[in-house]
Design an enzyme around this catalytic site. Structure first.
Site, PDB file in Angstrom:
ATOM      1  N   SER A 172       0.843  -1.191   0.000  1.00 21.33           N
ATOM      2  CA  SER A 172       0.000   0.000   0.000  1.00 21.33           C
ATOM      3  C   SER A 172       0.877   1.240   0.000  1.00 21.33           C
ATOM      4  O   SER A 172       2.030   1.194   0.459  1.00 21.33           O
ATOM      5  CB  SER A 172      -0.894   0.013   1.246  1.00 21.33           C
ATOM      6  OG  SER A 172      -1.549   1.251   1.396  1.00 21.33           O
ATOM      7  N   TYR A 187      -1.938  -0.514  10.628  1.00 27.27           N
ATOM      8  CA  TYR A 187      -2.053  -0.867   9.212  1.00 27.27           C
ATOM      9  C   TYR A 187      -0.842  -0.357   8.432  1.00 27.27           C
ATOM     10  O   TYR A 187      -0.231  -1.097   7.649  1.00 27.27           O
ATOM     11  CB  TYR A 187      -3.341  -0.285   8.635  1.00 27.27           C
ATOM     12  CG  TYR A 187      -3.513  -0.527   7.153  1.00 27.27           C
ATOM     13  CD1 TYR A 187      -3.967  -1.754   6.677  1.00 27.27           C
ATOM     14  CD2 TYR A 187      -3.219   0.477   6.226  1.00 27.27           C
ATOM     15  CE1 TYR A 187      -4.119  -1.975   5.316  1.00 27.27           C
ATOM     16  CE2 TYR A 187      -3.373   0.262   4.859  1.00 27.27           C
ATOM     17  CZ  TYR A 187      -3.827  -0.970   4.410  1.00 27.27           C
ATOM     18  OH  TYR A 187      -3.970  -1.193   3.060  1.00 27.27           O
ATOM     19  N   LYS A 191       2.012  -2.701   6.379  1.00 29.37           N
ATOM     20  CA  LYS A 191       2.293  -2.609   4.945  1.00 29.37           C
ATOM     21  C   LYS A 191       3.754  -2.214   4.689  1.00 29.37           C
ATOM     22  O   LYS A 191       4.368  -2.671   3.718  1.00 29.37           O
ATOM     23  CB  LYS A 191       1.336  -1.617   4.284  1.00 29.37           C
ATOM     24  CG  LYS A 191      -0.107  -2.110   4.248  1.00 29.37           C
ATOM     25  CD  LYS A 191      -0.239  -3.431   3.481  1.00 29.37           C
ATOM     26  CE  LYS A 191      -1.670  -3.877   3.341  1.00 29.37           C
ATOM     27  NZ  LYS A 191      -1.812  -5.130   2.548  1.00 29.37           N
TER      28      LYS A 191
END
Length: 279
Positions: A172, A187, A191
């Site tokens: 991402s 998160y 990533k």
């Protein structure tokens, strides 16, 4: 250590993207980015397996059947799998190789992932562990299983065989920058771990596979559309491209990384974000 050469670099360019005869496995392939990636691999000629976890089994089977039908009956199967379980992952790999790949596997896309937005100070321990268990550990179990298969195939085919495996992680732009206004430290960190994991594995496993990442920006999926309208308005102001990306717009990039067209690319992180990370 030698990176596998392109089998025929002087062939017409469109042939470099052809996946006919290849077998691919996409984790988290029943919806969103994973679904469009799997569709693209099938359209490029590959036999494709997808894994799912929360999607109802009948729905996953219907997805597989419809994509197979749209591509002339090309094999496409769905397998239920909890990527947090190394045993589950290994079992699915064995089934895909036996039932779909005629004993072989060529392409693996480690795509399964989750996202949550919780302020860092308030992050519950179980939720933080779950984020890494799916996004990092699950991706690593997938990578490990792929490496064992690709290394075995390389050795069985002889060390000069040019056709070696391709592993692609879905990371991402959150690995590169801090998204706002949402609070998603866990998160983002998960990533970022994927991007550096892919670089490390690309070096360690260069003899028998290529390893690359795709880092999408804001993609129009169910996962994204649940966010408040004011968040999306702020994102549009920050994206030079001034729109969200359709998930299907990503499938060509994955086909490129899966195919001989990217034969000299390993350890790369393809950022596809409409210019979001540039200003």
């Amino acid at each position: 250590m030698v990176l596998a050469p392109h089998p025929n670099p002087t062939a017409p360019v469109l042939s470099h993207f052809d996946l006919t005869g290849k077998t691919a496995l996409v984790t988290g392939g029943s919806r969103g980015i994973g679904l469009e990636v799997a569709r693209g691999l099938s359209e490029a000629g590959a036999k494709v397996a997808i894994t799912y976890s929360s999607t109802p089994s009948a729905e996953a089977a219907q997805i597989a059947s419809s994509i197979s039908f749209a591509n002339g009956g090309r094999p496409f199967k769905a397998y239920k799998c909890n990527v947090r379980s190394r045993v589950d992952v290994d079992s699915v790999f064995a089934s895909v190789i036996e039932e779909l790949g005629d004993g072989k596997l060529d392409i693996v896309v480690a795509n399964a992932g989750i996202a949550e937005h919780i302020p860092a100070q308030e992050y519950p321990e179980d939720k933080f562990r779950e984020m890494f268990d799916v996004n990092v550990n699950g991706a690593f179990w997938t990578a490990q299983a792929a490496a064992r298969v690709f290394e075995r195939q390389w050795k069985e085919g002889g060390e000069d065989t040019p056709h070696r495996g391709s592993l692609i992680f879905t990371a991402s732009v959150s690995a590169t920058l801090v998204n706002v206004p949402q609070k998603q430290a866990a998160y983002n960190a998960s990533k970022a771990a994927l991007v550096h994991l892919s670089k490390s594995l690309a070096v360690e496993w260069v003899d028998f596979m290529r390893v690359n990442c795709v880092s999408p920006g804001f993609i129009e999926t169910d996962m994204l559309l649940v966010h408040p309208e004011e968040w999306r308005k702020q994102w549009f102001d920050m994206i030079p491209g001034r729109r969200l990306c359709k998930a299907a717009e990503l499938k060509g990039s994955y086909v490129y990384l899966a195919s001989d067209a990217s034969s000299y690319m390993t350890g790369a992180d393809l950022i596809i974000d409409g210019g979001y990370t540039l200003p």
